[in-house]
Scaffold this motif. Structure first.
Motif, PDB file in Angstrom:
ATOM      1  N   PHE A 167      -5.505  -3.845  -2.635  1.00  0.00           N
ATOM      2  CA  PHE A 167      -5.825  -4.094  -1.233  1.00  0.00           C
ATOM      3  C   PHE A 167      -6.323  -5.526  -1.016  1.00  0.00           C
ATOM      4  N   TRP A 181      -1.327   7.683  10.351  1.00  0.00           N
ATOM      5  CA  TRP A 181      -0.929   6.321  10.716  1.00  0.00           C
ATOM      6  C   TRP A 181       0.347   6.329  11.559  1.00  0.00           C
ATOM      7  N   MET A 209     -14.429   4.953   4.797  1.00  0.00           N
ATOM      8  CA  MET A 209     -13.539   3.878   5.205  1.00  0.00           C
ATOM      9  C   MET A 209     -12.071   4.312   5.265  1.00  0.00           C
ATOM     10  N   ALA A 253      -7.216  -3.211   8.238  1.00  0.00           N
ATOM     11  CA  ALA A 253      -7.002  -1.979   7.484  1.00  0.00           C
ATOM     12  C   ALA A 253      -7.132  -2.223   5.980  1.00  0.00           C
ATOM     13  N   PHE A 254      -6.510  -3.268   5.480  1.00  0.00           N
ATOM     14  CA  PHE A 254      -6.602  -3.577   4.051  1.00  0.00           C
ATOM     15  C   PHE A 254      -8.040  -3.903   3.660  1.00  0.00           C
ATOM     16  N   GLN A 302       0.807  -1.211   0.000  1.00  0.00           N
ATOM     17  CA  GLN A 302       0.000   0.000   0.000  1.00  0.00           C
ATOM     18  C   GLN A 302       0.848   1.273   0.000  1.00  0.00           C
ATOM     19  N   LEU A 314      -4.296   0.877  10.097  1.00  0.00           N
ATOM     20  CA  LEU A 314      -2.992   0.659   9.480  1.00  0.00           C
ATOM     21  C   LEU A 314      -1.872   1.050  10.432  1.00  0.00           C
ATOM     22  N   MET A 368     -10.722  -2.629   5.047  1.00  0.00           N
ATOM     23  CA  MET A 368     -11.435  -1.352   4.973  1.00  0.00           C
ATOM     24  C   MET A 368     -11.112  -0.610   3.683  1.00  0.00           C
ATOM     25  N   PHE A 369      -9.836  -0.581   3.323  1.00  0.00           N
ATOM     26  CA  PHE A 369      -9.453   0.102   2.083  1.00  0.00           C
ATOM     27  C   PHE A 369     -10.077  -0.583   0.862  1.00  0.00           C
ATOM     28  N   GLY A 402      -9.445   3.214   8.256  1.00  0.00           N
ATOM     29  CA  GLY A 402      -8.429   2.352   7.667  1.00  0.00           C
ATOM     30  C   GLY A 402      -7.030   2.834   7.989  1.00  0.00           C
TER      31      GLY A 402
END
Length: 410
Positions: free
Chosen positions: A373, A245, A297, A282-283, A219, A305, A285-286, A301
């Motif tokens: 993602f 983050w 999101m 997190a991934f 990412q 992350l 959500m993305f 996210g």
């Protein structure tokens, strides 16, 4: 320029070489400090040289071959210094910290690394003032050179003072010599690699470390463009993502360090599990945000992350310490650092490649970013499978009975 900046990935094998030498012999009476100071000193010199040459180009000097050679050499020296000092610094932490404290020690270092990113950005912003010039922000060549030279002096001083006195001259030399004489070890890189891959635990840890690094950093290159291309977020908003983050990563790291002192079951393996699971959230959500076009999101996210990166880094760095046996810590940590560096490079570039290919095939930015993602989510899940087959205690007991045999075969 991109190739020159990425040289630190390609020169990563030098870290294993330097770590192995620092295991075996002293230079000027030091096992680790010589390599740390040499590497960081080269990085400081290269930063200053890069600033001077770049400042000349910014001032209107002709971009002749010698100046571009100077830039290339500066970045090459920087990468070389980074390679030989990184793994030996981890080895110094290994030497100085008690076995049960190594993971927490690396966690503290990781916390200050994140703080350094935040503080460094503020300090560099102050040292490099900008002004409006025809509607665009610009700066003078003199301020650019001053920034690079000041950075070189400040960082060089910090790198020297921060580890001063952390290793005594000839520290551990007699212990290492006696250990080698008792086991009859053949201290070659081939023997170290053969030993690492002859052990079932290290093989699975290799796959966990490599896969988690590849997919966690897939990412890195596309996160900000994702928010801009899919949701139309402006650049002044997406550039704050690192702060979001980064702050939660510090919080996650500090919480883990505090809890690990009080909760015995919160081992490096458990923290690695928790960190990867948070990254998967997190991934997820993305991916959902991209494919379903749900802008809400993005912020949760980013928070997930950061928490995941903080916990995962503490646990994984601690496992790197756990999976590095006494007497070969420099070589093994050099090898794990090599895996991390290459895997991160593959992940960063791989995320961009998947995005570009998906965009060419579908013509849809939402699908293209969502695919990155989704692939990252699946890959992190596979890394958890590999982690589930790593037994640190079994590795420690197996290694104690294998080094001599593995070395004689090599």
């Amino acid at each position: 320029i991109g190739l020159l900046v990425s040289l630190r990935y390609f020169l990563a094998p030098l870290g294993m070489w330097a770590g192995r030498i620092s295991d075996e012999r002293t230079i000027l009476g030091f096992h680790r400090l010589f390599w740390i100071w040499l590497g960081r000193g080269l990085m400081a010199v290269s930063i200053a040289a890069l600033g001077v040459v770049t400042g000349q180009l910014a001032a209107g000097a002709p971009p002749d071959a010698m100046r571009w050679i100077g830039i290339a050499l500066a970045l090459l020296v920087f990468s070389f210094g980074n390679a030989i000092s990184g793994s030996t610094f981890l080895a110094l932490i290994y030497d100085r910290a008690a076995p049960g404290q190594r993971g927490r020690a690396v966690g503290v270092v990781w916390t200050f690394l994140l703080l350094g990113y935040m503080v460094g950005g503020i300090v560099f912003g102050i040292l490099l003032p900008t002004h409006e010039d025809g509607g665009a922000l610009s700066f003078t060549p003199e301020t650019l050179v001053n920034l690079f030279v000041a950075a070189a002096v400040i960082l060089g001083g910090l790198w020297f003072i921060s580890v001063l006195g952390e290793e005594k001259r000839s520290s551990g030399a007699q212990a290492r010599q006696s250990e080698r004489s008792e086991t009859g070890e053949n201290r070659s890189i081939r023997a170290d690699l053969k030993l690492a891959f002859s052990n079932r635990q290290t093989r699975y840890f290799f796959w966990f470390l490599g896969l988690s690094m590849v997919f966690a950093f897939s990412q890195d290159l596309i996160l900000e463009p994702f928010a801009g291309d899919v949701f139309g977020m402006p650049a002044h908003v997406t550039t704050r993502f690192a702060a979001y983050w980064g702050l939660t990563a510090i919080i996650g790291t500090v919480v883990c360090l505090i809890l690990s002192r009080r909760v015995k079951r919160l081992t490096n393996t458990v923290m690695s599990y928790a960190g990867v699971i948070a990254l998967m959230v997190a991934f997820g959500m993305f991916a959902f945000g991209a494919l379903a076009n749900v802008r809400q999101m993005v912020t949760p996210g980013l928070l997930a992350l950061g928490v995941g990166l903080g916990i995962w880094n503490v646990g994984t760095l601690g496992l790197m310490m756990d999976m590095s046996p006494i007497g070969r810590a420099g070589a093994f940590l050099g090898f794990w650092t090599l895996v991390v560096t290459f895997a991160r490079g593959i992940g960063v570039s791989g995320g961009g490649i998947i995005r570009d290919i998906s965009l060419q095939l579908t013509g849809s930015p939402t699908t293209a970013y969502g695919m990155v993602f989704v692939v990252g989510l699946v890959g992190l899940g596979i890394s958890l499978w590999a982690l589930g087959r790593v037994d640190v205690r079994k590795f420690t007991s197996e290694y104690q009975s294998k080094p001599a045999a593995a070395s004689s075969e090599a």
